[in-house]
Design a protein around this motif. Structure first.
Motif: not given
Lengths: 251, 440
Positions: B59-62, B238-240, B263-266
């Protein structure tokens, strides 16, 4: 106070209690005795509301209300107390927290305000002394790491603080050495009163040396096969249970 | 070079590079260049990598998160900030990846304690930083380290010397205030021999999607004692990605308390290398609700003899949340008489929640005491009935038991004001009907 009429209870398809009749009045102490597997523990569980049992017939009224229709916590708030045979360990919840939560639930149920913090501590500490317990117990997690005797004493401590109307003691003597048995018995005896009833479920007679029952009932194969006074317990101690079970089969 | 994992981040960030801190330092520039090259080749970690098999970061790349290269601080809601600031602590605030001298309060800090923003430290004492940056962790660890090395904008430098025993804790507040911001920080903490400190890393943000990349390198000297807390309460969008990499000298003590709530993804990595007779304690509590994904990855590396390590991570997962625990304990051939215990316990509150647990022991010495255990389960029905028989209704009983499970970890916090804050944060995340904090 408690009226059990023709109570039939099953676990799955297996009938455990097969027509129990019992009348218990305030101020009385009843002992339910019987061999292993006779249904003694089932009776105490069904009265306190444990799930997993099916009532197929009969009724239980407690202070004029249908006991079996109440969820366990309502029974407890109405004054039914089960002292567990195997008290559960609850890590992370302190004794004092549980006592306060329980006592306040009862007060709320009766439309009273929360207990004053100082009054609560005074009450609790007095009962702790009565049961010859260390005050540190209050701040330990419920039953966690307690010895068998400490767990049973803790049950009686809860009972002493919550002041129930109907006290059900499930094999309270099991796992107790003689000193602990004396302390627990004294705790129970101190709670005897004309408006409180006790049901003591026990396999052995020895607890009854310390807490003298008014009535003794013998449970065998899911039925009360004999009732009598305190002397019946002594007779059982001498003869064992087999003569009663044999009688039942013969009948 | 283009691979399946190629990331568009290097190209997007190319304009930012000259503006990053420490660009005048050749050693750092070289490290950043190498890291960039490595990241360009690898991209973000992929599921086929063993240590990322449970955590999908695509998801971070998207999305595209951008670093804030200019130091000017946007609007910070001071009242909101205060709600996370601990009384009785020295306070350091980093906003969107930049140290803020205005928001920090370090008055009265003893002389033997140096606390500086990383950008400032790189200007003032570059020769010190050169000895520590990327010394507790390598860019080869995984590509988030390369990512952080290439683009950290600032961070913090803490150094205790002269047997200083710091009586008040230092709280480091990382706050993210902007939509789509990348907050990439590098922190270096050095405790010289015989010093003692408690440091609290706190991660919070406004209700935005953003990316936190926070790498902390820690050096605990001989007989020094560090307690490091991490309270991760990022926004739920957030992403952590945070890592704490520790080198313990002999007889050094290190305790880490990792509270992963937001966070959503940590993902957090906690790695420590123990020397002779050093001790470490890693505690963790992760609370996942809704669709949160919380991954904790620990590595305890016993390199010499007589080390002691204790680890307990607990997870409570509700809704469709997923918790991941990967814990590795490595006992080297020379690490005789190592005493190590690792445990992970998970409580699932819903049928759709998931816990993945993977403890690993790698033991190369023959005279050691090592154990590990994992549990994944639901609330105990016997305990619920016991509480009901004590007048507590079923819902309250469930809430009390859930909270009690988590509270074991909260109770390990020795700083009263922090204990209170974490307790409140934990209570916020689960139904608390009937749970009375005052009685606990």
């Amino acid at each position: 106070m408690l009226s059990i009429k023709n109570l039939h209870v099953s676990v799955g398809d297996k009938p455990i209690l097969k027509g129990i009749n019992l009348e218990i009045n305030a101020g009385e102490i009843h002992a339910i005795m019987g061999p292993n597997g006779s249904g003694k523990s089932t009776l105490s569980h069904i009265l306190s509301g444990k799930s997993g049992y099916t009532v197929t017939e009969g009724s239980v009224t407690y202070q004029g209300k249908e006991l079996l229709e109440m969820p366990p916590e309502i029974r407890a708030r109405e004054g039914v107390f089960l002292a567990f045979q195997y008290p559960v360990e609850i890590p992370g919840v302190s004794n004092i927290y549980l006592l306060k939560a329980a006592l306040n639930s009862i007060r709320k149920h009766h439309g009273q305000s929360e207990v004053d913090a100082m009054d609560f501590l005074t009450l609790v500490k007095g009962k702790v002394r009565l049961l010859e317990m260390d005050e540190k117990f209050l701040y330990r997690a419920v039953n966690e790491g307690f010895s068998g005797g400490e767990k049973k004493r803790n049950e009686i401590l809860q009972m002493a603080i919550l002041e129930p109307k109907l006290c059900i003691l499930d094999e309270t003597d099991s796992g107790l050495d003689i000193d602990a048995l004396k302390i627990v018995s004294e705790g129970v005896n101190s709670l005897r009163s004309t408006d409180r009833a006790f049901v003591m479920v026990t396999h052995y007679q020895r607890l009854l040396d310390y807490i003298k029952p008014d009535y003794v009932h013998v449970l065998a194969n899911g039925q009360i096969v004999k009732s009598g006074g305190a002397e019946l317990a002594l007779e059982l101690e001498e003869k064992g249970y087999s003569w009663l079970e044999d009688n039942q089969v013969a009948a | 070079m283009t691979t399946a994992n190629a990331s568009r981040y290097p190209a997007e960030y190319s304009n930012s590079v000259p503006l990053l801190c420490g660009q005048s330092l050749s050693w750092l520039k070289q490290q950043r260049t190498n890291a960039l090259l490595q990241f360009s080749e690898q991209g973000f970690p992929a599921l086929h990598e063993e240590e990322w098999r449970y955590t999908n970061v695509s998801a971070i790349e998207k999305k595209l998160f951008s670093p804030k290269v200019n130091k000017t601080t946007g609007f910070v809601d001071v009242e909101w900030l205060k709600s996370y600031q601990l009384e009785d602590a020295w306070s350091v605030v980093l906003v969107d990846g930049h140290f803020s001298a205005e928001l920090s309060s370090l008055e009265g800090l003893p002389n033997d304690v140096l606390v500086k923003g990383m950008a400032d430290a790189l200007e003032e004492i570059p020769e010190v930083l050169e000895r520590f940056i990327n010394q507790a962790v390598s860019v080869d660890e995984h590509s988030f380290i390369a990512f952080n090395t290439a683009w950290f904008t600032d961070g913090l430098f803490v150094h205790l010397s002269n047997k200083q025993v710091l009586e008040r804790p230092i709280q480091v507040l990382h706050i993210a205030t902007q939509q789509d911001v990348l907050s990439a920080t590098r922190t270096v903490i050095i405790l010289d021999k015989l010093t003692e400190a408690s440091i609290i890393e706190t991660y919070v943000g406004y209700d935005n999607a953003y990316l936190s990349s926070a790498v902390t390198e820690v050096f605990v000297g001989k007989n020094a004692d560090l307690t490091l807390y991490k309270m991760q309460c990022e926004s739920e969008k957030a992403y952590h990605f945070g890592g704490v990499y520790v080198k313990q000298d002999c007889h050094a003590r290190f305790r880490h308390h990792n509270f992963a709530f937001g966070a959503l993804l940590a993902r957090s990595d906690i790695h420590t290398d123990l020397d002779h007779a050093s001790e470490c304690e890693l505690n963790g509590l992760y609370l996942g609700v809704k669709r949160q994904h919380i991954d904790n990855h620990t590595r305890i590396n016993h390199t010499k003899s007589h080390g002691i390590s204790r680890e307990l991570y607990k997870g409570v997962l509700d809704g469709r949340a997923r918790g991941v625990f990967q814990g590795r304990v490595i006992v080297a051939k020379d690490a005789q008489k190592t005493d190590s215990q690792m445990n992970n316990r998970n409580l699932l509150l819903s049928n759709e929640a998931e816990a993945d647990s993977k403890p690993q022991l790698e033991i190369y010495a023959d005279d050691v005491k090592c154990g590990h255990g994992v549990t994944v389960g639901q609330l105990d029905e016997k305990s619920i009935f016991y509480l009901q028989s004590r007048c507590v209704d079923e819902e309250t009983a469930r809430n009390i038991l859930t909270f009690a499970f988590a509270n074991e970890m909260v109770d390990k916090v020795r700083i009263k004001v922090l204990h209170e804050m974490i307790l409140d944060q934990a209570l916020l995340r689960f139904p608390q009907e009937g749970v009375n904090k005052e009685w606990l």
